[in-house]
Design a protein around this motif. Structure first.
Motif, PDB file in Angstrom:
ATOM      1  N   ASP A  18      -0.599 -11.305  -1.275  1.00 60.99           N
ATOM      2  CA  ASP A  18       0.243 -10.897  -0.155  1.00 60.99           C
ATOM      3  C   ASP A  18       1.258  -9.830  -0.534  1.00 60.99           C
ATOM      4  O   ASP A  18       2.159  -9.515   0.238  1.00 60.99           O
ATOM      5  CB  ASP A  18       0.956 -12.104   0.463  1.00 60.99           C
ATOM      6  N   GLY A  19       1.105  -9.252  -1.721  1.00 58.69           N
ATOM      7  CA  GLY A  19       2.016  -8.198  -2.137  1.00 58.69           C
ATOM      8  C   GLY A  19       1.798  -6.916  -1.360  1.00 58.69           C
ATOM      9  O   GLY A  19       0.693  -6.633  -0.866  1.00 58.69           O
ATOM     10  N   SER A  20       2.851  -6.117  -1.253  1.00 58.93           N
ATOM     11  CA  SER A  20       2.755  -4.863  -0.506  1.00 58.93           C
ATOM     12  C   SER A  20       1.863  -3.844  -1.201  1.00 58.93           C
ATOM     13  O   SER A  20       1.448  -2.859  -0.584  1.00 58.93           O
ATOM     14  CB  SER A  20       4.152  -4.273  -0.315  1.00 58.93           C
ATOM     15  N   SER A  21       1.575  -4.050  -2.483  1.00 54.94           N
ATOM     16  CA  SER A  21       0.764  -3.089  -3.238  1.00 54.94           C
ATOM     17  C   SER A  21      -0.726  -3.389  -3.179  1.00 54.94           C
ATOM     18  O   SER A  21      -1.508  -2.689  -3.806  1.00 54.94           O
ATOM     19  CB  SER A  21       1.208  -3.093  -4.713  1.00 54.94           C
ATOM     20  N   VAL A  22      -1.123  -4.415  -2.454  1.00 57.00           N
ATOM     21  CA  VAL A  22      -2.520  -4.858  -2.504  1.00 57.00           C
ATOM     22  C   VAL A  22      -3.158  -4.791  -1.122  1.00 57.00           C
ATOM     23  O   VAL A  22      -2.649  -5.306  -0.153  1.00 57.00           O
ATOM     24  CB  VAL A  22      -2.615  -6.294  -3.051  1.00 57.00           C
ATOM     25  N   ASP A  23      -4.284  -4.137  -1.057  1.00 57.55           N
ATOM     26  CA  ASP A  23      -5.075  -4.033   0.160  1.00 57.55           C
ATOM     27  C   ASP A  23      -6.263  -3.146  -0.182  1.00 57.55           C
ATOM     28  O   ASP A  23      -6.398  -2.690  -1.311  1.00 57.55           O
ATOM     29  CB  ASP A  23      -4.245  -3.429   1.287  1.00 57.55           C
ATOM     30  N   VAL A  24      -7.090  -2.862   0.805  1.00 54.94           N
ATOM     31  CA  VAL A  24      -8.248  -2.023   0.519  1.00 54.94           C
ATOM     32  C   VAL A  24      -7.873  -0.557   0.390  1.00 54.94           C
ATOM     33  O   VAL A  24      -8.613   0.222  -0.222  1.00 54.94           O
ATOM     34  CB  VAL A  24      -9.334  -2.175   1.601  1.00 54.94           C
ATOM     35  N   SER A  25      -6.724  -0.145   0.953  1.00 52.86           N
ATOM     36  CA  SER A  25      -6.434   1.291   0.946  1.00 52.86           C
ATOM     37  C   SER A  25      -4.943   1.579   1.100  1.00 52.86           C
ATOM     38  O   SER A  25      -4.212   0.833   1.753  1.00 52.86           O
ATOM     39  CB  SER A  25      -7.207   1.990   2.077  1.00 52.86           C
TER      40      SER A  25
END
Length: 429
Positions: A46-53
């Motif tokens: 759930d960190g702001s630095s993590v996602d697909v893009s």
């Protein structure tokens, strides 16, 4: 130079882009006793630095960040090249007849810095002629495209960065032993020193210096006053068919600075279309007994976030779809959530020693735009840590004595004013 020797024990709270990039750079500079604490091993879900893009661009109305962005692009095309997709960036203004100030100044900065980028201004459907995968009517828009920009695989980049940290000898503590409950303070109100942290497991982790790289969760540990406010920004995904994704594979990253809506090309392998809003966001009402102040604050919960969007946030995302991709405007979202920013009054990071607590250094205030600097961010932070950053950087990233409450940020936001989530909405988080 730094107040610390290379044998100084350093605890970094937060395994996002600030924490990991700082840990790696400090280890490169010879600091041999670095421990990163977080609730989970990176990439933290759930960190702001993590996602697909995440958007990668040097387009900034502030010349300091434009220069830093060009520096970062070099890293994205070398060490982090496997995670970078040069799709181009389409900056759109859908409201107003005069050129958006942020767009105009960003273009001027890149030109004045001699950036070797191709920037093409457009009016109306010239954009859809250039990018036929966009099937909406852009006849009333204007802006420019930058073909050197693109997007990065955020989760893959953070995983790569964390692996580099491990190989460099950085230690990690996670789970209950890595979930920090409060800071351990020694001394009185005049000579307070942070000497470590207390974790959810009840253990104490001591260090000569503690670095807070806790992003939107920072208010759980210290009172930042009006220097920061954590805001939730809407994010959603919809599923495309392989045929639809193929039609859009040449699309750029798209952002409408009038509304804050932005979207990415379909994600390779999954054909997911991701969209979000870079706006003023939503506040929560939270309290914590482990801070210096018992006043309420806005911040995400310590646990993972739920798949919830306020109804007005979903409406705004669908309005963006209606402009750029009207065929998809009513398609169900397969994922949705709030992504948490650590906003500051002018969108500047806070990378500085806390003036009231010896041994406490902050690397936070990402304001929704820090990730793109991943390849170089640690170098800048370490310069501030060692007290050898440029005067320009020290002033821009200072922990100021006072701060005006956040209003318009750096000028890149769009959409409705920030509002506090209603109690029934907060119960859904």
């Amino acid at each position: 130079m730094s107040d610390y020797s290379k044998s100084t024990s350093i605890v970094i709270i937060g395994a996002g882009v600030f924490g990991l990039s700082t840990a790696l750079e400090l280890s490169k500079r010879g600091y041999a006793n670095i421990t990163v604490l977080d609730r989970r091993l990176p990439p933290v879900p759930d960190g702001s630095s993590v996602d697909v893009s995440r958007i990668i661009r040097p387009d900034y109305a502030d010349v300091f960040y434009a220069r830093m962005g060009l520096d970062a692009v070099k890293g994205w095309t070398t060490d982090y090249a496997p995670f970078f997709h040069r799709s181009g960036l389409l900056c759109v203004q859908s409201e107003g007849s005069t050129q958006h100030t942020y767009l105009e100044q960003s273009k001027q900065n890149l030109e004045s810095l001699g950036a070797s980028v191709t920037i093409q201004t457009f009016q109306g459907n010239e954009a859809t002629s250039r990018y036929p995968g966009i099937h909406g009517d852009l006849s009333r828009t204007q802006g420019y495209w930058n073909t050197e920009c693109g997007w990065a695989d955020a989760e893959g980049s953070i995983t790569h960065l964390a692996q580099k940290c491990s190989k460099a000898g950085v230690s990690f503590m996670t789970g209950r032993n890595g979930t920090v409950q409060n800071l351990i303070t020694r001394g009185d109100s005049k000579t307070s020193k942070i000497i470590g942290v207390k974790t959810e497991a009840g253990t104490s982790v001591y260090a000569d210096t503690v670095i807070l790289a806790t992003g939107a969760w920072t208010p759980h540990l210290i009172d930042t006053g009006d220097r920061t406010i954590s805001t939730g920004q809407p994010v959603a995904f919809l599923q495309l068919t392989p045929e639809e994704a193929k039609e859009m594979q040449e699309c750029p990253v798209m952002i409408d600075l009038s509304t804050g809506w932005f979207a990415f090309p379909p994600t390779p392998g999954t054909n997911l279309l991701k969209m979000a809003r870079h706006g003023y966001g939503f506040e929560t009402t939270t309290t914590a007994s482990n801070r210096q102040s018992n006043s309420s604050f806005s911040a995400p919960k310590m646990s993972s976030q739920s798949p919830f969007l306020p109804s007005d946030a979903e409406k705004s995302l669908r309005e963006g779809l209606a402009l750029f991709f009207p065929r998809f405007k009513d398609r169900p979202f397969v994922q949705r959530r709030l992504c948490w920013y650590t906003d500051t009054p002018k969108g500047n990071f806070i990378v500085d020693y806390h003036p009231e607590y010896e041994g406490l250094f902050l690397a936070t205030g990402g304001s929704g735009h820090a990730f793109k600097f991943l390849p170089v961010l640690g170098r800048y932070v370490a310069d501030s840590f060692e007290r050898k950053a440029s005067q320009e950087q020290r002033e821009i990233w200072a922990w100021t004595a006072t701060a005006n409450r956040l209003s318009k940020g750096d000028g890149s936001r769009g959409g409705p004013p920030r509002r506090v989530l209603r109690p029934e909405e907060q119960a859904c988080l």
